[in-house]
Design a protein around this motif. Sequence first.
Motif, PDB file in Angstrom:
ATOM      1  N   ALA A 132      -8.462  -4.164  -0.330  1.00 11.69           N
ATOM      2  CA  ALA A 132      -8.864  -2.869   0.217  1.00 11.69           C
ATOM      3  C   ALA A 132     -10.385  -2.744   0.246  1.00 11.69           C
ATOM      4  CB  ALA A 132      -8.252  -1.734  -0.605  1.00 11.69           C
ATOM      5  N   ALA A 133     -11.036  -3.173  -0.823  1.00  9.62           N
ATOM      6  CA  ALA A 133     -12.502  -3.123  -0.870  1.00  9.62           C
ATOM      7  C   ALA A 133     -13.111  -4.063   0.167  1.00  9.62           C
ATOM      8  CB  ALA A 133     -12.989  -3.491  -2.269  1.00  9.62           C
ATOM      9  N   THR A 150      -6.028   4.277   2.295  1.00 12.90           N
ATOM     10  CA  THR A 150      -6.827   5.324   1.655  1.00 12.90           C
ATOM     11  C   THR A 150      -6.054   5.986   0.520  1.00 12.90           C
ATOM     12  OG1 THR A 150      -8.093   5.754   3.669  1.00 12.90           O
ATOM     13  CG2 THR A 150      -8.052   7.501   2.017  1.00 12.90           C
ATOM     14  N   THR A 163      -5.947   3.491  -2.473  1.00 11.91           N
ATOM     15  CA  THR A 163      -7.187   3.342  -3.233  1.00 11.91           C
ATOM     16  C   THR A 163      -7.478   4.595  -4.061  1.00 11.91           C
ATOM     17  OG1 THR A 163      -8.440   3.978  -1.250  1.00 11.91           O
ATOM     18  CG2 THR A 163      -8.227   1.645  -1.700  1.00 11.91           C
ATOM     19  N   LEU A 171      -5.821  -4.142  -4.254  1.00  9.42           N
ATOM     20  CA  LEU A 171      -7.017  -3.353  -4.527  1.00  9.42           C
ATOM     21  C   LEU A 171      -8.280  -4.097  -4.093  1.00  9.42           C
ATOM     22  CD1 LEU A 171      -8.177  -0.775  -5.716  1.00  9.42           C
ATOM     23  CD2 LEU A 171      -8.183  -1.878  -7.959  1.00  9.42           C
ATOM     24  N   TYR A 221      -7.678   4.597  -8.109  1.00  8.19           N
ATOM     25  CA  TYR A 221      -8.881   5.052  -8.800  1.00  8.19           C
ATOM     26  C   TYR A 221      -8.532   5.857 -10.050  1.00  8.19           C
ATOM     27  CZ  TYR A 221     -13.545   7.060  -9.419  1.00  8.19           C
ATOM     28  OH  TYR A 221     -14.759   7.434  -9.934  1.00  8.19           O
ATOM     29  N   TYR A 252       0.827  -1.208   0.000  1.00  8.05           N
ATOM     30  CA  TYR A 252       0.000   0.000   0.000  1.00  8.05           C
ATOM     31  C   TYR A 252       0.860   1.256   0.000  1.00  8.05           C
ATOM     32  CZ  TYR A 252      -4.363  -2.564   0.807  1.00  8.05           C
ATOM     33  OH  TYR A 252      -5.472  -3.379   0.680  1.00  8.05           O
TER      34      TYR A 252
END
Length: 203
Positions: A66-67, A107, A110, A63, A114, A21
């Motif tokens: 993370a969701a 955070t 992500t 990813l 995006y 991350y």
Amino acid sequence: MNEKFFNLSEEKRVCIINAGYRIFAENSYRKSPVSEIAAEAGISKSLLFHYFRNKKELYLYLLKYAAEITFTYLNDYRCYEEEDIFEIMLRGLTAKINMMKKYPDITRFTLRAYYETDAEVADEIKALIGRTASYGANSSKLKLDPAQFKDGLDLEMMYNDMYFASEGYLWENTRSGIIDVDKAERDFRKMINFWKLLYLKQE
């Protein structure tokens, strides 16, 4: 992906995840060195590739995770059991700030993901975002009673205003590298009390 990754202790898995991350959050996908992720996790690059076949597989796992972990925290804080918009916001923000105690750069990662445009991962990112969009509450799903709010208020705009303000707060705190959970919760309560005065009809 090698299933042996899941046989590692939770502490070691979290260490590898957090290393990924942080490095991916600070660089584009293309410019994120896997060697730095491995070094920060305290393992060799070859061992990291033993768990993940290549950088792309690691990135997409992070990813997806993370969701999943965000949904888990929101569920644990019972965000989906509430109908009051302000209680939903408070619980959601509290869940996320506590999540970042364990995953400090999730955070930032992500958000950068995006907007990632690298052709190697862009299509997979778009597909993952589409599949996980239902994890969080959004204005179309909330049961908002217009009678509770000031006349003429655009409820969707109100929700977006609160959502982006709270996400911005989280973003600024992750940039500092220090997350004070107690202070964040106090700040959230102040923000929510302000929104109540701003948006609700006053008796």
